[in-house]
Design an enzyme around this catalytic site. Structure first.
Site, PDB file in Angstrom:
ATOM      1  N   HIS A 140       0.854  -1.193   0.000  1.00 52.83           N
ATOM      2  CA  HIS A 140       0.000   0.000   0.000  1.00 52.83           C
ATOM      3  C   HIS A 140       0.887   1.239   0.000  1.00 52.83           C
ATOM      4  O   HIS A 140       2.096   1.161   0.207  1.00 52.83           O
ATOM      5  CB  HIS A 140      -0.956  -0.003   1.191  1.00 52.83           C
ATOM      6  CG  HIS A 140      -0.294   0.173   2.527  1.00 52.83           C
ATOM      7  ND1 HIS A 140       0.608  -0.732   3.048  1.00 52.83           N
ATOM      8  CD2 HIS A 140      -0.392   1.167   3.467  1.00 52.83           C
ATOM      9  CE1 HIS A 140       1.008  -0.318   4.239  1.00 52.83           C
ATOM     10  NE2 HIS A 140       0.429   0.825   4.510  1.00 52.83           N
TER      11      HIS A 140
ATOM     12  N   HIS B 254       1.668   3.902   1.868  1.00 58.28           N
ATOM     13  CA  HIS B 254       2.182   4.684   2.988  1.00 58.28           C
ATOM     14  C   HIS B 254       3.703   4.729   2.838  1.00 58.28           C
ATOM     15  O   HIS B 254       4.319   3.735   2.436  1.00 58.28           O
ATOM     16  CB  HIS B 254       1.811   4.048   4.336  1.00 58.28           C
ATOM     17  CG  HIS B 254       0.478   4.503   4.851  1.00 58.28           C
ATOM     18  ND1 HIS B 254      -0.328   3.708   5.623  1.00 58.28           N
ATOM     19  CD2 HIS B 254      -0.177   5.695   4.703  1.00 58.28           C
ATOM     20  CE1 HIS B 254      -1.445   4.393   5.924  1.00 58.28           C
ATOM     21  NE2 HIS B 254      -1.367   5.590   5.371  1.00 58.28           N
TER      22      HIS B 254
ATOM     23  N   ASP C 211       6.399   4.511   4.560  1.00 54.10           N
ATOM     24  CA  ASP C 211       7.335   3.510   5.091  1.00 54.10           C
ATOM     25  C   ASP C 211       7.339   2.230   4.259  1.00 54.10           C
ATOM     26  O   ASP C 211       8.160   1.339   4.481  1.00 54.10           O
ATOM     27  CB  ASP C 211       7.067   3.203   6.573  1.00 54.10           C
ATOM     28  CG  ASP C 211       5.621   2.835   6.864  1.00 54.10           C
ATOM     29  OD1 ASP C 211       4.713   3.498   6.342  1.00 54.10           O
ATOM     30  OD2 ASP C 211       5.398   1.867   7.624  1.00 54.10           O
ATOM     31  N   HIS C 212       6.434   2.142   3.253  1.00 55.07           N
ATOM     32  CA  HIS C 212       6.356   0.941   2.421  1.00 55.07           C
ATOM     33  C   HIS C 212       6.825   1.165   0.984  1.00 55.07           C
ATOM     34  O   HIS C 212       7.079   0.212   0.268  1.00 55.07           O
ATOM     35  CB  HIS C 212       4.926   0.392   2.418  1.00 55.07           C
ATOM     36  CG  HIS C 212       4.491  -0.017   3.792  1.00 55.07           C
ATOM     37  ND1 HIS C 212       4.443  -1.330   4.198  1.00 55.07           N
ATOM     38  CD2 HIS C 212       4.132   0.730   4.868  1.00 55.07           C
ATOM     39  CE1 HIS C 212       4.060  -1.378   5.460  1.00 55.07           C
ATOM     40  NE2 HIS C 212       3.862  -0.141   5.900  1.00 55.07           N
TER      41      HIS C 212
ATOM     42  N   HIS D 118      -7.239  -1.182   6.780  1.00 51.55           N
ATOM     43  CA  HIS D 118      -6.214  -0.177   7.048  1.00 51.55           C
ATOM     44  C   HIS D 118      -6.752   1.197   6.659  1.00 51.55           C
ATOM     45  O   HIS D 118      -7.829   1.297   6.065  1.00 51.55           O
ATOM     46  CB  HIS D 118      -4.956  -0.545   6.249  1.00 51.55           C
ATOM     47  CG  HIS D 118      -3.721   0.166   6.693  1.00 51.55           C
ATOM     48  ND1 HIS D 118      -3.419   0.363   8.013  1.00 51.55           N
ATOM     49  CD2 HIS D 118      -2.696   0.715   5.989  1.00 51.55           C
ATOM     50  CE1 HIS D 118      -2.268   1.015   8.101  1.00 51.55           C
ATOM     51  NE2 HIS D 118      -1.808   1.245   6.885  1.00 51.55           N
TER      52      HIS D 118
HETATM   53 ZN   LIG Z   1       3.460   0.942   7.705  1.00 52.38          ZN
HETATM   54 ZN   LIG Z   2       0.183   1.791   6.446  1.00 50.10          ZN
END
Ligand SMILES: [Zn+2]
Ligand SMILES: [Zn+2]
Length: 236
Positions: free
Chosen positions: A55, A57, A59-60, A134
């Site tokens: 997804h 976000h 940090d990904h 999420h």
């Molecule tokens: Zn995350």
């Molecule tokens: Zn996330």
């Protein structure tokens, strides 16, 4: 199947962003810390053939430009497949422009984008997906080649996820917790592992304030819980 936890952390903690390397060639998530962790392990970037982004976000996925350009510097010629949300190509293109004034066309190797959703057979792996709950659309993925790995991050478990994770040799589930309804917790991950009858459970995306007691309570529901460290490897 060899699973390396490049990072097991959340977005803003002191552990590396959650990211996994499977058999040295399949990368699950590419956050800002991912390239550094691959470098620390001495991974040859041209060996990474597939990148999965669950997804959008930061940090990904914010490590994508560095990964693509580092591979270019290393002289990569082999094509790369990126699997993820429908906007992934556009996002990767914009990130490359924004961060280094580069475009996908300038790379000396081909990058193919494949939308996650329906089951896929890629590079000898079978990939299947299920939504989690999420704050953004997010898909858990199961990776099958002789063994079965299910990776569920980020998001709280859903019925579809129980189905997806069924009989996995390893379930890697997020356990950020903190009472958020759009994240999973150690206990929810343990309940998921038990219902899906998996062999082992590894907790990732760990919150910096995670209490040991929470993990101990989860072990009463599902015993075989692994709390991997950054750069730890497990064999399935
Ligand atoms: Zn995350
Ligand atoms: Zn996330």
């Amino acid at each position: 199947m060899r699973v390396t936890f490049l990072g097991v952390g959340e977005a803003f903690g002191s552990r590396a962003n959650t990211s996994l390397l499977v058999n040295g060639e399949l990368l699950l998530e590419c956050g800002p810390h991912t390239l550094l962790q691959l470098r620390r392990l001495g991974v040859e970037l041209s060996r990474v053939r597939l990148v999965y982004i669950s997804h959008l976000h930061g940090d990904h996925f914010l490590g994508i430009p560095a990964l693509l350009l580092a591979a270019r510097e290393d002289g990569r010629e082999e094509p790369l497949t990126m699997v993820g949300p429908p906007e992934l190509r556009q996002v990767a293109e914009e990130l490359l422009q924004l961060s280094y004034r580069r475009s996908l066309e300038e790379l000396p190797y081909e990058v193919e984008f494949v939308e996650a959703g329906e089951s896929l057979r890629l590079l000898g792996y079978e990939l299947s997906f299920a939504p989690t709950r999420h704050s953004l659309p997010a898909l858990a993925v199961s990776v099958r080649r002789r063994r079965k790995l299910t990776y569920a991050c980020d998001g709280a478990p859903t019925e579809e996820l129980v189905e997806l994770a069924l009989h996995s040799d390893l379930l890697v589930a997020e356990a950020y917790g903190g009472g958020a309804s759009t994240h999973s917790s150690p206990l929810q991950a343990a309940q998921l592992a038990s219902r899906a009858k998996v062999k082992r459970l590894a907790l990732v995306h760990l919150w910096r304030g995670l209490a040991r007691e929470e993990v101990e309570r989860a072990r009463e529901v599902f015993e075989d819980i692994l709390l991997p460290e950054d750069l730890e490897t497990v064999e399935l």
